[in-house]
Design an enzyme around this catalytic site. Sequence first.
Site, PDB file in Angstrom:
ATOM      1  N   GLU A  51       0.814  -1.222   0.000  1.00 34.31           N
ATOM      2  CA  GLU A  51       0.000   0.000   0.000  1.00 34.31           C
ATOM      3  C   GLU A  51       0.850   1.276   0.000  1.00 34.31           C
ATOM      4  O   GLU A  51       0.446   2.290  -0.570  1.00 34.31           O
ATOM      5  CB  GLU A  51      -0.936   0.007   1.212  1.00 34.31           C
ATOM      6  N   PHE A 113     -11.814  -7.159  13.784  1.00 32.42           N
ATOM      7  CA  PHE A 113     -10.689  -7.579  12.955  1.00 32.42           C
ATOM      8  C   PHE A 113     -10.388  -6.511  11.908  1.00 32.42           C
ATOM      9  O   PHE A 113     -11.252  -6.070  11.176  1.00 32.42           O
ATOM     10  CB  PHE A 113     -11.021  -8.914  12.277  1.00 32.42           C
ATOM     11  N   GLN A 114      -9.130  -6.089  11.858  1.00 38.61           N
ATOM     12  CA  GLN A 114      -8.644  -5.069  10.925  1.00 38.61           C
ATOM     13  C   GLN A 114      -9.392  -3.739  11.077  1.00 38.61           C
ATOM     14  O   GLN A 114      -9.642  -3.031  10.092  1.00 38.61           O
ATOM     15  CB  GLN A 114      -8.699  -5.565   9.485  1.00 38.61           C
ATOM     16  N   LYS A 163     -17.673  -0.978   5.166  1.00 39.99           N
ATOM     17  CA  LYS A 163     -17.991  -1.961   4.128  1.00 39.99           C
ATOM     18  C   LYS A 163     -19.489  -2.036   3.835  1.00 39.99           C
ATOM     19  O   LYS A 163     -19.897  -2.167   2.670  1.00 39.99           O
ATOM     20  CB  LYS A 163     -17.466  -3.335   4.534  1.00 39.99           C
ATOM     21  N   MET A 468      24.026   9.402   3.170  1.00 41.67           N
ATOM     22  CA  MET A 468      23.923  10.737   3.743  1.00 41.67           C
ATOM     23  C   MET A 468      24.154  10.720   5.246  1.00 41.67           C
ATOM     24  O   MET A 468      24.848  11.587   5.793  1.00 41.67           O
ATOM     25  CB  MET A 468      22.556  11.352   3.429  1.00 41.67           C
TER      26      MET A 468
END
Length: 556
Positions: A51, A113-114, A163, A468
């Site tokens: 993602e 969940f999630q 959802k 760096m």
Amino acid sequence: MVKYTGARIILECLKEQDVDRIFGYPGGAVLNIYDELYSFESIKHVLTAHEQGAAHAADGYARATGKVGVCIATSGPGATNLVTGIATAYMDSVPMVCITGQVPTSLIGKDSFQEVDICGITMPITKHNFKVKKIEELADIIRNAFRIAKTGRPGPVLVDIPKDITAQLYEFDSIVRKNNVENIIDNEQLKKALEILKNHKRPVMVVGGGCNISQARDELIKLQQKLKCPVCSTIMGLGAFDGTYKMFTGVVGMHGTPASNKCICNSDLIIAIGTRFSDRVISNSKTFASDRSVLHIDIDEAEVSKNISADSWVIGDVKQVLSEINKELEGKEENEWTEKALSYIKEDASKGVYVDPKSSVNPVYAIKKLYDITNGEAIITTEVGQNQIWATQGYKYTKPRTFITSGGLGTMGYGFGAAIGASLGTNKMVFDIAGDGSFLMNINELSTAVKNNIPVKILVLNNSVLGMVRQWQTLFYDKRYSSTTLGRKTDFAKIADAYGALGIKVNTNEEVEQALKKAIEYNGPVVIDCFVDPDAMATPIVPPGAHIGEMISLED
């Protein structure tokens, strides 16, 4: 009036906004959206490996095209994986709409969940965010998200959608998108700006990222031609002004050119255009503009006098403001200040850029060779670190939206995803100039480039160290290289081959040109693995005794 599912309403709203491509990764909370997308022909979806890669690709797409970038992720970890990409876009004022799935409304607040409060998490790093609570408001929220993302100072907007709302049916009526209303410029501010421009003899223009967003290249050149003054750029401003123009001095600040920093120090007026005076530009806010006037032009009033006090300012879109100034401003003749600035530029050109001669491949040489071979026509993205600075030193940017980098957040792993988005958005040649540390962070997006045959080219400056950070350890920590050595040199050419891309190894300067030409001719993704000495430094030329981390201060 037709009834659609919430998922279909989302896609119809994206279609209204002329969205032709979205970047994302499916999951349970967004399955209804992906099911509608399966047969929705006008929008192409790019499945990334992660993602974060989707967020960076949407960002690169937006920067290269000027359109709003769109990415999508599922709830929980899918949404949190977008966070670094959202913060990157927020710091650099990039218009994005990020759509996240959420658990059904009946499960919100129950540690499902999630489930995660992504609106709460992203509140400080979005221009605005929305949680859709009922389907009746879905279409208006999507439309408002795009309006907010692209009007005024652009930025990312997040829309979190449960959802069950994507499954519900509701009436949908498509609307015609309205054009944005031009910003109204305050006449008093304009008059004061013209007065300050008239009364100063040694002005210097500082071009920032806002000039790229506004695409004010012609207006900037016209203003310079009237003032006959030097023009320097922040890293984010590169490309907004023609980098081959005789009065362009290069980047200003910590990693800038001596010419730019000398022009700042010896000017009597700093004309800051679309820049926020970040710490990498000003170094020391107490001394940067202590004895010179500042005229600040920016679309965001909050930036005026935030880091550097301004004597005068004009709030508005840079292109529009400069157009009004150019109408009223009388032109000047070339003068002693013009000649002095040209002498600084000539002095820089005679010295070149310092890079440790022990390097097997001189990074700046390789990038200059890339500029020659591409005639300056490529879009360049970068990772963050030495590679980013070398990219500012070796390539000349002549057009807006051709230099794409993480300037504000400094996100390692950014450039590859951004290159994918820029390539798909423009169909132009895109090179990602990368360090090995940064490239390793999102190297999994090679699968995205290969399966979609996206012809991005990655030039990896491979020195087996976090360059760096190690450079600062060399200069200021008595060479105590704590956790900056990556160990055995990674063979990125072999990794490219394993993914199905073309891998090319380069060990000497003599091999650079042929490798670049081969990469350009190849119709697909390419990784050029360049061996660079670990001690090569991305430093500007500085006078003896000058402190690299501070603004060069040389008064004539």
